[in-house]
Design an enzyme around this catalytic site. Sequence first.
Site, short mmCIF file in Angstrom:
data_model
loop_
_atom_site.label_atom_id
_atom_site.label_comp_id
_atom_site.label_asym_id
_atom_site.label_seq_id
_atom_site.Cartn_x
_atom_site.Cartn_y
_atom_site.Cartn_z
NE ARG A 292 7.31 -6.28 -1.80
CZ ARG A 292 6.21 -6.39 -2.52
NH1 ARG A 292 6.28 -6.80 -3.78
NH2 ARG A 292 5.03 -6.11 -2.01
CB SER B 143 6.23 -3.84 5.54
OG SER B 143 4.91 -3.35 5.47
CD GLU C 75 8.87 -6.31 2.38
OE1 GLU C 75 8.85 -5.06 2.44
OE2 GLU C 75 7.95 -6.97 1.87
#
Length: 320
Positions: free
Chosen positions: A192, A243, A313
């Site tokens: 990520r 998420s 995230e």
Amino acid sequence: MTLQLKYMMKLKELLGDNMNDVIELIKKDDICKIYENVSISKYTTYRVGGICRVMAYPADVSELIKLLKLLKSRNVKYKILGNGSNLLFSDKEYDGFLIKLNSFDTLTFFGNNKVKVGAGYSLIKLSLMAAKKGLTGLEFASGIPGTVGGAVFMNAGAYKSDMGYVVETVKVLTPNLEIINLENKEMNFHYRSSFLQTHRDYVCLEVILKLNVGKREAIEDVIRERRERRVASQPLEYPSAGSVFRNPEGGFAGQLIEESGLKGMTKGGAMISDKHANFVINYKDATSSDIKYLIDLAHDTVLEKYNVDMKIEQEFVNWE
């Protein structure tokens, strides 16, 4: 009135004048299409956010360069906005420019297994187009509601794969407004994460992907099976940004949140999903502050109960 407050008011006044000058220059020189005082909630998957002072739509690289040159010279705040699928804007006004690269949506298949695609192209659409061509490697992306540029920026991924596995080169606009190509190794892809996250003045323009030749039916079966699994396990019927937290090493963020007793917790119109605890959903006209409250609550509660510092995230924008 304190000196600091007077200073802030004067600064906002000056910035407002500067913004108005920039807007007039863009209109006068016909630099690109712009819209003023736009609701950000229409452009994020959470369906929340304040008012954006200006939304800009450059038609091509030439217009983008002209726009950025002007904004940089006037020190005007700006941000490139994809599908808004991994962002939480505050409820405040964004006193700057949000730049949409919707026109950067070319798609070309060449050779046996390569794809050249614009940064504004839908990642989900790209994965489906690749499947139709019998090209495998993008099945993981079939449920990620972002643009190609946003996916490269985030190194978006799922099912133990990500953009770093398929990107060959990325065409970018540098802070000096020069166009260069970065090879995969120069993109510094990690979980990520990518070069673009640590060099935010670079803008992704176009990507070349290298896929593998496969069988169309088998690829489409994988995409269909994963779609059914997502529908069964995730609250796709409500606005969210996917998420919220990365899974910690050896565990699952959703499980930690659920075991902390927070599954189904609400704040205003936001909820920690009772279907999947690693999703915060806008189930009833939530505000940005409602959503952020629940994200912070989940993070802090898990940290206190299990000493696990879950990494968020999603990017918080305009909260300062």
